[in-house]
Design a protein around this motif. Structure first.
Motif, PDB file in Angstrom:
ATOM      1  N   SER A  31       0.841  -1.245  -0.057  1.00  0.00           N
ATOM      2  CA  SER A  31       0.098   0.054  -0.027  1.00  0.00           C
ATOM      3  C   SER A  31       0.901   1.211  -0.058  1.00  0.00           C
ATOM      4  CB  SER A  31      -1.044  -0.062   1.135  1.00  0.00           C
ATOM      5  OG  SER A  31      -1.645  -0.926   1.154  1.00  0.00           O
ATOM      6  N   PHE A  32       1.840   1.263   0.819  1.00  0.00           N
ATOM      7  CA  PHE A  32       2.821   2.512   0.950  1.00  0.00           C
ATOM      8  C   PHE A  32       3.775   2.581  -0.475  1.00  0.00           C
ATOM      9  CE2 PHE A  32       6.950   4.270   1.793  1.00  0.00           C
ATOM     10  CZ  PHE A  32       6.642   5.580   2.374  1.00  0.00           C
ATOM     11  N   PHE A  33       4.101   1.534  -0.995  1.00  0.00           N
ATOM     12  CA  PHE A  33       5.000   1.615  -2.023  1.00  0.00           C
ATOM     13  C   PHE A  33       4.447   1.648  -3.490  1.00  0.00           C
ATOM     14  CE2 PHE A  33       7.965  -0.235   1.169  1.00  0.00           C
ATOM     15  CZ  PHE A  33       8.916   0.871   1.116  1.00  0.00           C
ATOM     16  N   THR A  34       2.904   1.780  -3.310  1.00  0.00           N
ATOM     17  CA  THR A  34       2.243   2.006  -4.630  1.00  0.00           C
ATOM     18  C   THR A  34       2.092   3.549  -4.921  1.00  0.00           C
ATOM     19  OG1 THR A  34       0.937  -0.179  -4.332  1.00  0.00           O
ATOM     20  CG2 THR A  34       0.107   1.689  -5.890  1.00  0.00           C
ATOM     21  N   THR A  35       3.057   3.991  -5.707  1.00  0.00           N
ATOM     22  CA  THR A  35       3.307   5.322  -5.788  1.00  0.00           C
ATOM     23  C   THR A  35       2.723   6.200  -7.073  1.00  0.00           C
ATOM     24  OG1 THR A  35       5.320   5.000  -6.699  1.00  0.00           O
ATOM     25  CG2 THR A  35       5.307   5.174  -4.395  1.00  0.00           C
ATOM     26  N   GLN A  36       2.499   5.205  -7.842  1.00  0.00           N
ATOM     27  CA  GLN A  36       2.241   5.808  -9.398  1.00  0.00           C
ATOM     28  C   GLN A  36       0.817   6.595  -9.346  1.00  0.00           C
ATOM     29  OE1 GLN A  36       2.280   2.664  -8.602  1.00  0.00           O
ATOM     30  NE2 GLN A  36       0.458   1.359  -9.469  1.00  0.00           N
ATOM     31  N   TYR A  37       0.110   6.552  -7.987  1.00  0.00           N
ATOM     32  CA  TYR A  37      -1.253   7.428  -8.110  1.00  0.00           C
ATOM     33  C   TYR A  37      -0.993   8.301  -6.907  1.00  0.00           C
ATOM     34  CZ  TYR A  37      -3.056   2.953 -10.196  1.00  0.00           C
ATOM     35  OH  TYR A  37      -3.331   2.138 -11.159  1.00  0.00           O
ATOM     36  N   HIS A  38       0.257   8.807  -6.722  1.00  0.00           N
ATOM     37  CA  HIS A  38       0.650   9.813  -5.850  1.00  0.00           C
ATOM     38  C   HIS A  38      -0.433  11.081  -5.604  1.00  0.00           C
ATOM     39  CE1 HIS A  38       3.221  11.655  -2.860  1.00  0.00           C
ATOM     40  NE2 HIS A  38       3.084  12.780  -3.391  1.00  0.00           N
ATOM     41  N   GLU A  39      -0.547  11.465  -6.744  1.00  0.00           N
ATOM     42  CA  GLU A  39      -1.461  12.739  -6.794  1.00  0.00           C
ATOM     43  C   GLU A  39      -2.806  12.585  -6.354  1.00  0.00           C
ATOM     44  OE1 GLU A  39      -0.290  15.833  -7.006  1.00  0.00           O
ATOM     45  OE2 GLU A  39       1.900  15.018  -7.038  1.00  0.00           O
ATOM     46  N   ASN A  40      -3.408  11.513  -7.003  1.00  0.00           N
ATOM     47  CA  ASN A  40      -4.490  10.979  -6.703  1.00  0.00           C
ATOM     48  C   ASN A  40      -4.820  10.860  -5.171  1.00  0.00           C
ATOM     49  OD1 ASN A  40      -5.467  11.197  -9.190  1.00  0.00           O
ATOM     50  ND2 ASN A  40      -5.839   9.154  -9.696  1.00  0.00           N
ATOM     51  N   GLN A  41      -3.908  10.105  -4.485  1.00  0.00           N
ATOM     52  CA  GLN A  41      -3.789   9.781  -2.972  1.00  0.00           C
ATOM     53  C   GLN A  41      -3.800  11.050  -2.189  1.00  0.00           C
ATOM     54  OE1 GLN A  41      -0.298   7.454  -3.100  1.00  0.00           O
ATOM     55  NE2 GLN A  41      -1.412   5.382  -2.484  1.00  0.00           N
ATOM     56  N   LYS A  42      -2.997  11.943  -2.651  1.00  0.00           N
ATOM     57  CA  LYS A  42      -3.097  13.277  -2.059  1.00  0.00           C
ATOM     58  C   LYS A  42      -4.334  13.962  -2.099  1.00  0.00           C
ATOM     59  CE  LYS A  42      -0.238  17.595  -1.530  1.00  0.00           C
ATOM     60  NZ  LYS A  42       1.026  18.435  -1.982  1.00  0.00           N
ATOM     61  N   ALA A  43      -4.854  14.103  -3.236  1.00  0.00           N
ATOM     62  CA  ALA A  43      -6.178  14.947  -3.196  1.00  0.00           C
ATOM     63  C   ALA A  43      -6.915  14.153  -2.697  1.00  0.00           C
ATOM     64  CB  ALA A  43      -6.680  14.836  -5.077  1.00  0.00           C
ATOM     65  N   ASN A  44      -7.148  12.720  -2.404  1.00  0.00           N
ATOM     66  CA  ASN A  44      -8.217  12.096  -1.820  1.00  0.00           C
ATOM     67  C   ASN A  44      -8.030  12.309  -0.299  1.00  0.00           C
ATOM     68  OD1 ASN A  44     -10.078  10.913  -3.664  1.00  0.00           O
ATOM     69  ND2 ASN A  44      -8.505   9.897  -4.381  1.00  0.00           N
ATOM     70  N   ILE A  45      -6.709  12.311   0.119  1.00  0.00           N
ATOM     71  CA  ILE A  45      -6.601  12.329   1.562  1.00  0.00           C
ATOM     72  C   ILE A  45      -7.102  13.698   2.122  1.00  0.00           C
ATOM     73  CG2 ILE A  45      -4.745  12.776   3.366  1.00  0.00           C
ATOM     74  CD1 ILE A  45      -3.140  10.541   2.026  1.00  0.00           C
ATOM     75  N   LEU A  46      -6.469  14.822   1.251  1.00  0.00           N
ATOM     76  CA  LEU A  46      -7.059  16.160   1.717  1.00  0.00           C
ATOM     77  C   LEU A  46      -8.879  16.187   1.555  1.00  0.00           C
ATOM     78  CD1 LEU A  46      -4.519  18.057  -0.177  1.00  0.00           C
ATOM     79  CD2 LEU A  46      -4.747  17.569   2.126  1.00  0.00           C
ATOM     80  N   PHE A  47      -9.327  15.628   0.540  1.00  0.00           N
ATOM     81  CA  PHE A  47     -10.767  15.432   0.560  1.00  0.00           C
ATOM     82  C   PHE A  47     -11.303  14.950   1.524  1.00  0.00           C
ATOM     83  CE2 PHE A  47     -14.393  12.799  -1.084  1.00  0.00           C
ATOM     84  CZ  PHE A  47     -15.436  14.171  -1.028  1.00  0.00           C
TER      85      PHE A  47
END
Length: 398
Positions: free
Chosen positions: A152-168
């Motif tokens: 889960s941590f080392f799946t980085t190709q969706y980094h921008e989506n992850q960041k936007a969803n965390i903030l959401f």
């Protein structure tokens, strides 16, 4: 130029999704989810695996892993393709993990479970580290999560989506400990563009209000629904709408629809009107009841709605083999939420106490493991308690 990425295990993601959902709903079907997970994994994995038979292992990678006491045989057996890549960042990734507080044993465990971690650049991993720190209390908690859920941590190709969803999710009101649970147990919901997740949430909010829910309670309802079943975000707004309309067409009132949504924890959106219709028709034929009586049974036991016909058939047959009547099951339909194995085990324990399930109520079989143990304890205590005879003479020693 070789793209940077990491193969997220399609099998692990799908198994987790299916296991968590089928724990309560073995009738679910996830063809679209499986297709999406497989597609994503294939695209990432194919970045690195072209012709593994004609390639040799990277000796520098092997030596670096050996110095870290990593079980290289295990990696060869499970993900040999990682060892064939021309570029790897073994020492750099290990150093980052150590900076976060991981000891040598922890570093070795992480790299054995998720060797593709070494294919990421230090910049990618530090960016992921910063991202997860948004919801982790400290780096001690972060490194523990990485050790438990490295992929889960080392799946980085969706980094921008992850960041936007965390903030959401934070803006939505979800607590950080819930978001970290999502990151580790339901990482696929972070791969969606944030607009898609927002759309699903807005659809749920709109329907909650149209069904009679209040503005004051809407936020609590949404957060509880998400906490119980984050995979609801993998559904489309169209699916949500169609399933709600199906319930309304079957004469469930707005309040009753809300009851079902709460009881089913959102799993109803992973069904289809066709499967729900088949399950309801099966129950109606088995219990020989009217549409109104069927509706009351479903409200009492939502399992009749979300379990598939084969599952209901198997469980009904198991109960009948134990000598339980259809009438008894109709009176206590919640017993269908239990697997045949659990029912057999509980009947055996109760029979050992002399409790006749055929002539008694099925309520003693119901509930969670804890509920059953409490009921069992009460029956056992009642059996062992001496019978008091009020007219028996009292013997008093002189």
């Amino acid at each position: 130029m070789m793209l940077r990425g990491v193969a997220h295990s399609a099998k692990d993601t799908f198994t987790l999704l299916l296991a968590r959902s089928q724990y309560r709903n073995p009738g679910l079907n996830f063809p679209s989810v499986w297709t999406e997970v497989t597609k994503r994994s294939f695209l990432i994995h194919s970045t690195y695996t072209t012709d593994t038979k004609s390639r040799e292992e990277n000796k520098k990678t092997i030596e670096s892993l050996y110095r870290l006491s990593v079980d290289i045989k295990k990696i060869r057996r499970l993900k040999e393709w990682v060892l064939l890549q021309d570029v790897a960042y073994v020492k750099e990734i290990a150093d980052i993990l150590k900076e976060m507080g991981a000891d040598e044993t922890t570093v070795a465990n992480i790299l054995e479970r998720c060797p593709e971690a070494i294919l990421h650049t230090p910049t990618e991993i530090n960016s992921q580290r910063t991202l997860w720190q948004l919801v982790c209390q400290n780096e001690n908690q972060l490194i523990k999560l990485i050790e438990q859920f490295p992929e889960s941590f080392f799946t980085t190709q969706y980094h921008e989506n992850q960041k936007a969803n965390i903030l959401f999710f934070q803006e939505l009101g979800l607590k950080n400990n819930i978001i970290t649970r999502f990151l580790t147990s339901a990482p696929s919901i972070f791969y969606n563009p944030v607009e898609k997740n927002k759309n699903v949430i807005e659809t749920l909010q709109r329907n909650y209000l149209s069904l009679g829910g209040s503005d004051a309670n809407m936020k609590i309802w949404i957060l509880k629904l998400l906490s119980q079943n984050p995979f609801i975000l993998l559904n489309s707004s169209t699916t949500i709408q169609e399933n709600l309309e199906f319930l309304q067409k079957n004469d469930f009132s707005d309040d009753e629809v809300l009851q079902l949504l709460s009881k089913l924890k959102g799993f109803i959106f992973q069904l289809t009107p066709t499967t729900m219709q088949k399950s309801m028709l099966y129950s109606k034929n088995v219990f020989k009841c009217s549409d109104q009586e069927l509706k009351q049974l479903v409200l009492k036991c939502p399992a009749l709605l979300y379990y598939s016909v084969p599952v209901l058939e198997e469980r009904l047959e198991g109960l009948l083999k134990e000598g339980i009547s259809v009438a008894q099951i109709r009176d206590t339909p919640m017993v269908l939420e239990l697997t045949t194995q659990i029912v057999q085990y509980r009947i055996k324990k109760l029979s050992a106490l002399g409790y006749d399930i055929k002539s008694g109520t099925l309520e003693s079989l119901n509930g969670t493991k804890k509920d059953f143990e409490v009921n069992y304890g009460k029956i056992q205590s009642k059996k062992e308690r001496p019978i008091f005879n009020p007219v028996a003479p009292v013997h008093i020693e002189e």
